[in-house]
Enzyme design. Structure first.
Site, PDB file in Angstrom:
ATOM      1  N   HIS A  52     -10.829   9.411   7.059  1.00 59.83           N
ATOM      2  CA  HIS A  52     -10.707   7.635   7.450  1.00 59.83           C
ATOM      3  C   HIS A  52      -9.912   7.472   8.158  1.00 59.83           C
ATOM      4  CE1 HIS A  52     -10.013   3.891   6.024  1.00 59.83           C
ATOM      5  NE2 HIS A  52      -8.341   3.919   6.103  1.00 59.83           N
TER       6      HIS A  52
ATOM      7  N   ARG B   8      -0.439   8.790   2.099  1.00 58.51           N
ATOM      8  CA  ARG B   8      -2.088   9.060   1.896  1.00 58.51           C
ATOM      9  C   ARG B   8      -2.253  10.461   1.885  1.00 58.51           C
ATOM     10  NH1 ARG B   8      -5.390   4.558   4.989  1.00 58.51           N
ATOM     11  NH2 ARG B   8      -4.346   2.903   4.036  1.00 58.51           N
TER      12      ARG B   8
ATOM     13  N   HIS C  39      -8.767   9.033   3.777  1.00 52.59           N
ATOM     14  CA  HIS C  39      -8.257   8.301   2.716  1.00 52.59           C
ATOM     15  C   HIS C  39      -8.362   9.167   1.118  1.00 52.59           C
ATOM     16  CE1 HIS C  39      -7.795   4.294   0.669  1.00 52.59           C
ATOM     17  NE2 HIS C  39      -7.765   4.104   1.784  1.00 52.59           N
TER      18      HIS C  39
ATOM     19  N   GLU D 138       0.868  -1.128  -0.026  1.00 54.37           N
ATOM     20  CA  GLU D 138       0.117  -0.297   0.132  1.00 54.37           C
ATOM     21  C   GLU D 138       1.396   1.145   0.221  1.00 54.37           C
ATOM     22  OE1 GLU D 138      -3.601  -0.149   2.825  1.00 54.37           O
ATOM     23  OE2 GLU D 138      -3.129  -2.233   2.707  1.00 54.37           O
TER      24      GLU D 138
ATOM     25  N   ARG E  72      -0.393   8.453   9.508  1.00 59.20           N
ATOM     26  CA  ARG E  72      -0.224   6.785   9.130  1.00 59.20           C
ATOM     27  C   ARG E  72       0.208   6.470   8.087  1.00 59.20           C
ATOM     28  NH1 ARG E  72      -4.132   2.634   9.181  1.00 59.20           N
ATOM     29  NH2 ARG E  72      -5.376   4.207   8.055  1.00 59.20           N
TER      30      ARG E  72
HETATM   31  P1  FAD Z   1     -12.579   0.283  16.439  1.00 58.83           P
HETATM   32  O1  FAD Z   1     -12.626  -0.790  16.100  1.00 58.83           O
HETATM   33  O2  FAD Z   1     -13.447   1.120  15.777  1.00 58.83           O
HETATM   34  O3  FAD Z   1     -13.521  -0.753  17.344  1.00 58.83           O
HETATM   35  C1  FAD Z   1     -14.171   0.643  18.502  1.00 58.83           C
HETATM   36  C2  FAD Z   1     -15.493   0.500  19.457  1.00 58.83           C
HETATM   37  O4  FAD Z   1     -15.601   1.029  20.942  1.00 58.83           O
HETATM   38  C3  FAD Z   1     -16.345  -0.493  19.208  1.00 58.83           C
HETATM   39  O5  FAD Z   1     -16.514  -1.465  19.872  1.00 58.83           O
HETATM   40  C4  FAD Z   1     -17.798   0.794  19.522  1.00 58.83           C
HETATM   41  O6  FAD Z   1     -18.184   0.245  19.658  1.00 58.83           O
HETATM   42  C5  FAD Z   1     -16.889   0.664  20.520  1.00 58.83           C
HETATM   43  N1  FAD Z   1     -17.397   2.328  21.861  1.00 58.83           N
HETATM   44  C6  FAD Z   1     -17.203   3.248  20.331  1.00 58.83           C
HETATM   45  N2  FAD Z   1     -17.238   4.207  21.715  1.00 58.83           N
HETATM   46  C7  FAD Z   1     -18.216   3.538  22.919  1.00 58.83           C
HETATM   47  C8  FAD Z   1     -19.460   3.524  24.270  1.00 58.83           C
HETATM   48  N3  FAD Z   1     -19.230   5.497  24.464  1.00 58.83           N
HETATM   49  N4  FAD Z   1     -19.693   3.203  24.499  1.00 58.83           N
HETATM   50  C9  FAD Z   1     -19.169   1.726  24.549  1.00 58.83           C
HETATM   51  N5  FAD Z   1     -18.876   1.880  23.382  1.00 58.83           N
HETATM   52  C10 FAD Z   1     -17.687   2.262  21.954  1.00 58.83           C
HETATM   53  N6  FAD Z   1      -5.821  -0.469   9.642  1.00 58.83           N
HETATM   54  C11 FAD Z   1      -4.838  -0.800   9.117  1.00 58.83           C
HETATM   55  O7  FAD Z   1      -4.219  -1.323   9.407  1.00 58.83           O
HETATM   56  N7  FAD Z   1      -5.466  -1.859   7.806  1.00 58.83           N
HETATM   57  C12 FAD Z   1      -6.801  -1.774   7.131  1.00 58.83           C
HETATM   58  O8  FAD Z   1      -6.518  -2.921   6.144  1.00 58.83           O
HETATM   59  C13 FAD Z   1      -7.295  -0.808   7.224  1.00 58.83           C
HETATM   60  N8  FAD Z   1      -8.969  -0.455   6.393  1.00 58.83           N
HETATM   61  C14 FAD Z   1      -9.572   0.163   7.186  1.00 58.83           C
HETATM   62  C15 FAD Z   1     -10.914  -0.282   6.414  1.00 58.83           C
HETATM   63  C16 FAD Z   1     -11.815   0.392   6.430  1.00 58.83           C
HETATM   64  C17 FAD Z   1     -13.283   0.934   5.685  1.00 58.83           C
HETATM   65  C18 FAD Z   1     -11.964   2.050   8.041  1.00 58.83           C
HETATM   66  C19 FAD Z   1     -13.055   2.437   8.764  1.00 58.83           C
HETATM   67  C20 FAD Z   1     -10.495   1.391   9.027  1.00 58.83           C
HETATM   68  C21 FAD Z   1      -9.789   0.748   7.947  1.00 58.83           C
HETATM   69  N9  FAD Z   1      -8.147   1.116   9.016  1.00 58.83           N
HETATM   70  C22 FAD Z   1      -7.314  -0.122   8.636  1.00 58.83           C
HETATM   71  C23 FAD Z   1      -7.950   1.452  10.193  1.00 58.83           C
HETATM   72  C24 FAD Z   1      -8.850   0.595  10.917  1.00 58.83           C
HETATM   73  O9  FAD Z   1      -9.905   0.000  10.864  1.00 58.83           O
HETATM   74  C25 FAD Z   1      -8.955   1.105  12.810  1.00 58.83           C
HETATM   75  O10 FAD Z   1      -8.113   2.262  12.418  1.00 58.83           O
HETATM   76  C26 FAD Z   1      -9.300   0.023  13.810  1.00 58.83           C
HETATM   77  O11 FAD Z   1      -9.698  -1.268  13.856  1.00 58.83           O
HETATM   78  C27 FAD Z   1      -8.908   0.586  15.123  1.00 58.83           C
HETATM   79  O12 FAD Z   1      -9.442  -0.183  16.343  1.00 58.83           O
HETATM   80  P2  FAD Z   1      -9.416  -0.182  17.150  1.00 58.83           P
HETATM   81  O13 FAD Z   1     -10.153  -1.105  18.658  1.00 58.83           O
HETATM   82  O14 FAD Z   1      -9.022   1.631  17.867  1.00 58.83           O
HETATM   83  O15 FAD Z   1     -11.273   0.591  17.031  1.00 58.83           O
HETATM   84  C1  SIN Z   2      -7.328   0.280   2.680  1.00 55.32           C
HETATM   85  O1  SIN Z   2      -7.354  -1.039   2.393  1.00 55.32           O
HETATM   86  O2  SIN Z   2      -7.211   0.402   1.450  1.00 55.32           O
HETATM   87  C2  SIN Z   2      -6.585   0.976   3.857  1.00 55.32           C
HETATM   88  C3  SIN Z   2      -5.444   0.445   4.964  1.00 55.32           C
HETATM   89  C4  SIN Z   2      -5.919   1.453   5.966  1.00 55.32           C
HETATM   90  O3  SIN Z   2      -6.699   2.582   6.605  1.00 55.32           O
HETATM   91  O4  SIN Z   2      -4.406   1.429   6.880  1.00 55.32           O
END
Ligand code: FAD
Ligand code: SIN
Length: 536
Positions: free
Chosen positions: A356, A295, A247, A119, A391
């Site tokens: 994103h 990005r 993104h 990527e 990032r």
């Molecule tokens: P999240 O996975 O967002 O989890 C947050 C949790 O907190 C959820 O369960 C939610 O319900 C809970 N929550 C929030 N507020 C409250 C509240 N007030 N009370 C109770 N619960 C709450 N990153 C990569 O490294 N590789 C990728 O390929 C990639 N692709 C992506 C594609 C998309 C479409 C998106 C949106 C993001 C992508 N990212 C990618 C970024 C990555 O997915 C996220 O940054 C990462 O998954 C965040 O994980 P997290 O556990 O911090 O939060």
């Molecule tokens: C993507 O698949 O382009 C998202 C990857 C990322 O946000 O790290």
């Protein structure tokens, strides 16, 4: 009045960071009761939608950890903490192996080696992925693993409202108060709208990002920055809030209001090329890495081309690619585009940048400790020093795995000296009435998205930032009146948090008098030669 609950460790968020942390604590300390809460269902999270994959050095014949470190530092544009970058890159492969041992599948070549994607900003192929639905696979694995551990309880539809601190014991807490501590949260049960008091010896915020402050975002509707906003209200330290990642390629569809569909950067890693509406491949004007530059560069280039040409999107051209392989790698993206009327084999796909990822957030150390004692944070809600000003793709899932693990180790060895604070009072709902017009909340949310998208997007300026701050002030005042006079609803809590996040992004942007990484302002287009961090 809602229930009173007690957990040794309370984890708010069931994405990669929260679930990894829960599993690792539960395994290390079977005597400890771990509760994970999720504000909708346990699957719904940014994690679930991750496409590209997890970056980790896997093939040591072609890749090295030094290269992954250098790429991460380069993307971060001078604001990464190198020690943290080294730690995450070095620990990363071990954490991914663990995930595989819990049942996660990643795509392999015929010879059994992992198929490694590429990527933007990566100098090597190092991204492990499961088709183009890596997040779904990771989320499934973590949920199944957690379900196998008897000391983890997952509560769904429970919305954390605020952190419990000495403030709730009647003390006046300011940002300068030493020794602020966290004793759990007040949480709204979405089934009956009761507010419960959830006491904990240790609390972990893993609440994810806040893409919902912008009109176009790849984030699901749960991404409303609740953890960061709670931390701000609890007077904890935040950092680098101005660095919001857009993104470059979300599928163009102006009718979509809530969550834009992502066209993974891995598609460009596979050879797809960005083109203007007239077919011109424009990226060579901006960076020698062309469509695969980091990005911030690609998103700004697209923004610029759209502005110069008056176009509302650019194209991603996949037509020259091997379509059999393409469909194998990107079945979900191929199908979604087809649904929208674009056959990637024959048609160029219209794309636009969309909000994103949040690089800033709750300031944490290498073990996820925050400035508030008995409170940790992990994942996208944090500013850990890994991402700096921008990032590197696919480093976020890795961050969740590494910090989830480190926090668990720290808690497992320190929790025995910590106790509950049972004297925290119950939630007081006196003086509030049921809301008469919920539509006011929806309207304010739309206004907020318009303000942020118009004035604090990819390209900023002093005038735009001032306009945003003036308008946000009014929205803030109106929402506080609503919050203080009406019974709580998840929508109202989210709106309040979103306004806080929007304010923090805008205020931090106003304090950075240079252009660095994701923060670009026409008034200060250059990098300063000394580094500034914007603590709040
Ligand atoms: P999240 O996975 O967002 O989890 C947050 C949790 O907190 C959820 O369960 C939610 O319900 C809970 N929550 C929030 N507020 C409250 C509240 N007030 N009370 C109770 N619960 C709450 N990153 C990569 O490294 N590789 C990728 O390929 C990639 N692709 C992506 C594609 C998309 C479409 C998106 C949106 C993001 C992508 N990212 C990618 C970024 C990555 O997915 C996220 O940054 C990462 O998954 C965040 O994980 P997290 O556990 O911090 O939060
Ligand atoms: C993507 O698949 O382009 C998202 C990857 C990322 O946000 O790290």
């Amino acid at each position: 009045m809602g229930e009173v609950r007690k957990s040794d460790v309370l984890i708010i968020g069931s994405g990669v960071a929260g679930m990894t942390c829960a599993i690792k604590i539960a395994e290390a300390r079977p005597d400890i009761k771990v509760t994970v809460i999720s504000k909708t269902n346990k699957e719904e999270s940014n994690t679930f939608y991750a496409q590209g994959g997890v970056a980790a050095v896997w093939n040591e014949e072609t890749d090295t950890q030094e290269k992954h470190i250098a790429d991460t530092l380069d993307a971060g544009d001078g604001l990464c903490d190198e020690a943290i970058v080294r730690m995450v890159v070095q620990e990363g492969p071990e954490r991914v192996k663990e995930l595989i041992s819990w049942g996660a599948r990643f795509d392999k070549e015929r010879d059994g080696d992992y198929n490694l994607g590429k990527e933007g900003g990566h100098s090597e192929n190092r991204i492990l992925h499961y088709k183009d639905i890596t997040g779904r696979e990771i989320q499934r694995t973590l949920i199944e693993k957690a379900a196998s551990l008897p000391n983890i309880k997952v509560l769904e539809n429970l919305f954390a409202i605020d952190l419990l601190t000495q403030h709730h014991l009647g003390y006046n807490i300011t940002r300068l108060t030493p020794g602020i501590a966290c004793y759990g949260v007040y949480a709204l049960d979405k089934n009956n709208l009761d507010v419960e008091k959830h006491l904990a010896r240790v609390t972990v915020l893993a609440t994810g990002g806040a893409g919902q402050i912008y009109r176009a975002t790849t984030n699901p509707t749960v991404a409303t920055g609740d953890g960061i906003a709670m931390m701000y209200r609890a007077k904890g330290r935040l950092n680098n809030m101005e660095f919001v990642q857009f993104h470059p390629t979300s599928l163009y569809n102006p009718a979509v209001e809530k969550q834009a569909f992502l066209v993974s950067e891995a598609v460009r890693g596979f050879g797809a090329v960005l083109r203007a509406k007239n077919g011109e491949a424009f990226m060579d004007k901006y960076d020698s890495r062309k469509s695969l530059a980091p990005r911030d560069i690609v998103a700004r280039a697209i923004d610029n081309e759209m502005k110069i040409r008056g176009d509302e999107f650019v194209y991603l051209d996949c037509r020259h690619l091997d379509m059999t392989e393409f469909k194998k790698h990107f079945p979900n993206i191929y199908e979604k585009c087809l649904e929208e009327g674009y056959d990637a084999a024959k048609d160029m796909i219209p794309v636009v940048p969309a909000c994103h990822f949040f690089c800033g957030g709750i300031l944490v150390d290498k073990n996820g400790k925050t400035s508030v004692s008995q409170l940790y944070a992990a994942g996208e809600c944090t500013a850990s020093g890994l991402h700096g000003a921008n990032r590197l793709a696919s480093n976020s899932l890795l961050e969740g795995l590494v910090f989830g693990h480190n926090i668990a180790e720290d808690i497992a060895s320190s929790i025995d000296s910590l106790t509950f604070r049972i004297e925290i009072p119950d939630w007081d709902a006196r003086g509030t009435t049921n809301p008469k017009e919920m539509v006011l909340i929806t309207q304010s949310w739309k206004e907020l998205k318009d303000i942020m998208s118009s004035y604090v997007g990819i390209v900023r300026s002093n005038v735009r930032i001032r306009r945003a701050l003036d308008r946000l002030r009014l929205l803030y005042q109106e929402t506080e009146v609503l919050y203080n006079t009406t019974a709580l609803s998840p929508q109202l809590c989210e709106l309040r948090n979103l306004i806080t996040i929007a304010y923090l992004v805008t205020r931090s942007a106003s304090m950075r008098h240079e252009s660095r990484g994701l923060h670009y302002t026409t008034d200060f287009p250059d990098l300063l030669d000394h580094l500034e961090e914007t603590y709040l």
